[in-house]
Write an enzyme that holds these catalytic residues in place. Structure first.
Site, PDB file in Angstrom:
ATOM      1  CE  LYS A   9      -2.234   1.110   3.887  1.00 32.61           C
ATOM      2  NZ  LYS A   9      -3.286   1.306   4.914  1.00 32.61           N
ATOM      3  CB  SER A  25      -2.610   3.037 -16.420  1.00 29.74           C
ATOM      4  OG  SER A  25      -2.001   4.158 -17.020  1.00 29.74           O
ATOM      5  CE1 TYR A  58      -1.753  -0.042 -17.849  1.00 31.08           C
ATOM      6  CE2 TYR A  58      -4.142  -0.233 -17.890  1.00 31.08           C
ATOM      7  CZ  TYR A  58      -2.957   0.200 -18.469  1.00 31.08           C
ATOM      8  OH  TYR A  58      -2.990   0.878 -19.657  1.00 31.08           O
TER       9      TYR A  58
END
Length: 116
Positions: A9, A25, A58
């Site tokens: 994270k 993205s 992504y």
């Protein structure tokens, strides 16, 4: 049995750019990727602390040391520059392994997105 758990994270990074005219993205500074154990192409979940939006996309590797956190394409509509986001990746692992696994958590400088 496999379960999905938090792998890494980037906590409370500041959005530096929102680029609608890109195919999609999130571009992330390579220093942050290395510190969090994330890679280009990896699926991530993003939470915007300012407006409550939650979405997936992504990763694209950004320039090292730039502090770049740029949402591209349709995701650019879900954030504003200077919003604070949490970027999370997950992994599948065996239930027993998951009991002792510790995710990598990165806390970038809130003004620059650089490692402190």
């Amino acid at each position: 049995m496999l379960i999905e758990v938090l792998k890494s994270k980037i906590h409370c990074a500041r959005v530096t750019e929102a680029n609608l005219n890109y195919m999609g993205s999130i571009t992330i500074d390579e220093d942050l990727l290395d510190a969090a154990g994330m890679i280009a192409g990896e699926k991530v979940a993003i939470v915007d602390n300012n407006n409550g939006e939650r979405f997936e996309t992504y990763i694209i590797k950004g320039e090292r040391g730039s502090g770049c956190i740029c949402l591209n394409g349709a995701a650019a509509r879900k954030v504003q520059p200077d919003d604070i986001v949490i970027i999370m990746s997950y992994a599948l692992m065996d239930f027993e392994e998951a009991k002792t696994f510790r995710p990598k958590v990165v806390f970038p400088d809130p003004a620059t997105n650089r490692l402190v």
